[in-house]
Every structure is written in C-alpha cells, then in structure tokens.
Design an enzyme around this catalytic site. Structure first.
Site: not given
Ligand code: TRP
Length: 328
Positions: A193, A196, A112
């Site tokens: 995976k 969202k 991040k």
C-alpha cells in the site's frame, strides 16, 4: 441528529494521492451528511521521535491540505489533538481498563517497536490514545484504512470493557467501514500500500509534488513484462496505474477497458500522469491560496478546538463520575 464521523491523520511524512483517493476525497464528499471531525494527531506522531520544528510546520501543512482537498471548515471540524487536553486525559483513564496483553498483540506495535532501539511507552499506549480520540466524541463512524482495522477493533473492546465495568458510557463505534475509497499501491512496489512514511523517492506521488515531479514518478512506475495493457494478464503495477486513473477520472470499468486495452505502457503512463496532474490542479491552486493568507489555517484550527472542547469536556466529566474520580 447526524451521525458523528471522526478520523485522524498523523502530521508526519507527506500526504499522497493514496491518502487523497482513499480518504480525503471521500471525507469532502460525505461531510454534509455527517457531523465530521478531522483531527491532526500530533500526540500520536511523537510516539516516535519527531524533529520539533518539522513537526510544528507539518501540523499546519496537513490542515492546509485538508482544506485544499475540499474539507469545508463551516461544516466539518478540523482540529489538532494536543490543542484539546481531554484526549490525553481520557487516554489515561482508558489505559487503566486496558490489559497490557491486548496492546502487545497489536501488529503495528510489533512492527514499529522492532525498528526502535528503546521502545517508548507511548508506542505501546498508541492505540489507547486512538481509542480516546474516538470515544471522547462518541463517534459512530471511523473511516480508516484496513491497516487501522485492528486498532479500531481494540477501541471497541476498550469501550465495551469500560461499559461493563462502570456502566453504559461510550458509544461503541462501527467497525464496518462504509466510507472506503480506492486503495492505491506504491509506484515502485505495487504489492505494498502507498505509504507516507516508508518507501524511496519513487514510491508515492505526494499531494504537494510539482507537475514535473508527478510526471517523473509515474513514468518510472513499476509495470510488468507485457508491452501493452492486457486486462486479463496485467500485473499489479499496471493494475495500480489504471486504478489511479479510474479513481481520479471516475470512469466506469467498461470505459476503462475500451480506452486502455492494447495501449503501450509508455502511453499509459503519460495518460495517467496527465490525469493526476490535471485532477490535482484545483487542489494545488487552493493550497496556494490557503497558505498565502497569513493566520488563516491557524484560525481554522483554533475554531476547531473551540468547537469540540465542550463535547470533550462533557465526556470526561461523565467518565470521571462513572469512575468515582473527583469532579467539582
Ligand atoms: N492511527 C491512525 C493512523 O495512523 C491515526 C489516528 C489516530 C486515528 N487517532 C485516530 C484514525 C482516530 C482514526 C480515528 O492512521
């Protein structure tokens, strides 16, 4: 006494069928056997900039999705993290026993922070706040995806370090995840995976997608160069479509094989799409009902905060006593 379960979901992005099959569906199933707290972690969301009006709306949207997915507010607590100030308060105390080196090693932090121009300190502290969420309620079981396993391990390390410095205070939560569900991969990229926050329009089937949107996304899903289902040689895209069908239908492996072997991909996708659309129909109906009643979701969240506040306060009190902070 029932074991306490705690899990958190950030109010950012769109919850999708991977969240449903991997988490929500199980939470709804296990809620009667445990004392569960499901928390919308808005303080975690703001570790990267969120548009305020969108964030505010997302919080209640996620809560409504939890309820529509079958989480029963009579048995489980649904709450918002920032509504209980003790989360942030305990996070500070835990920050003071956490070596910076532990935080700099977190893979999610590295990923991040690489995407940010300036790295907010909150991004580094993120896992400490997560530890506070869990330890505040002395939760024994924390159902999370494997992407959160490292944060959970850190939570254990922080709890143990605190306990060894100040005496037994925290329950060290279990790392084994007995409540795992299906692992759904991205429709456009079945090696990753379903996420969202990442991915383009064809990546995930959102729980609030319309039946037509669901059909379109599934019909466009990545498959492989075979023309039809072959359980021996299928690629990850086909395996993912079958896994999605199986998780919704709850069919055995034998039944899946007998039904799908040799089926052409166009027909496979149609059947998967119809299974997803029809399985989510009760969810969509409940979601409409829940959101049509003014103040209902807000009421559930208010009751959730009211219920956990004394538990949180007693942990903070204990931590203050252990650390020699001022208590009155
Ligand atoms: N970090 C988790 C995620 O992104 C969300 C979360 C915050 C969480 N606090 C938690 C999960 C406590 C479990 C327990 O998925």
């Amino acid at each position: 006494m029932k074991a306490r379960v705690f899990s958190g979901v950030q109010p950012s992005g769109n919850l999708h069928i991977g969240n449903y099959l991997g988490a929500l569906k199980n939470w709804a199933k296990i809620q009667y056997g445990y004392e569960s707290i499901f928390c919308i972690v808005d303080l975690h969301a703001v570790t990267v900039y969120q548009e305020p009006a969108t964030l505010r709306a997302k919080i209640e949207e996620i809560a409504a999705i939890f309820l529509a997915a079958g989480i029963d507010p009579k048995h489980s607590t649904v709450m918002v993290q920032s509504a209980v100030a003790a989360h942030a308060e305990l996070a500070w105390m835990l920050t003071c026993v956490t070596p910076v080196g532990w935080l700099e090693r977190m893979t999610q932090y590295k990923a991040k922070s690489a995407a940010q121009e300036t790295i907010g300190d909150g991004l580094l502290q993120y896992p400490v706040l997560m530890a506070a969420d869990i330890l505040l309620y002395q939760a024994a079981i924390v159902p999370v995806g494997d992407d959160q396993a490292q944060h959970l391990e850190l939570t254990r390390d922080i709890a143990q370090r605190f306990n060894s410095l100040y005496g037994e205070t925290f329950v060290v939560p279990q790392t084994s995840l007995p409540l795992v569900g299906a692992r759904v991969m991205g429709l456009d990229d079945p090696e990753k995976k379903m996420s969202k926050s990442a991915g383009g329009a064809g990546h995930a089937v959102a729980l609030l997608d319309t039946p037509d949107q669901i059909r379109k996304k599934i019909m466009r899903a990545t498959t492989d160069s075979n023309p039809a289902v072959d359980f021996e040689t299928m690629g990850p895209g086909v395996a993912n479509l079958l896994a999605i069908f199986q998780a919704f239908a709850e069919w055995t492996d034998d039944r899946m094989k007998a039904h799908f072997a040799g089926l052409r991909y166009g027909d496979l996708k149609k059947q998967v799409a119809e299974m997803v659309v029809s399985s989510l129909e009760p969810f969509r109906r409940r979601y409409r009902e829940i959101t049509a009643e003014p103040g209902y979701v807000a009421g559930v969240l208010e009751e959730g905060a009211r219920r956990v506040t004394p538990v949180a306060a007693s942990t903070v009190q204990l931590v203050k006593e252990r650390m020699g902070l001022y208590t009155c």
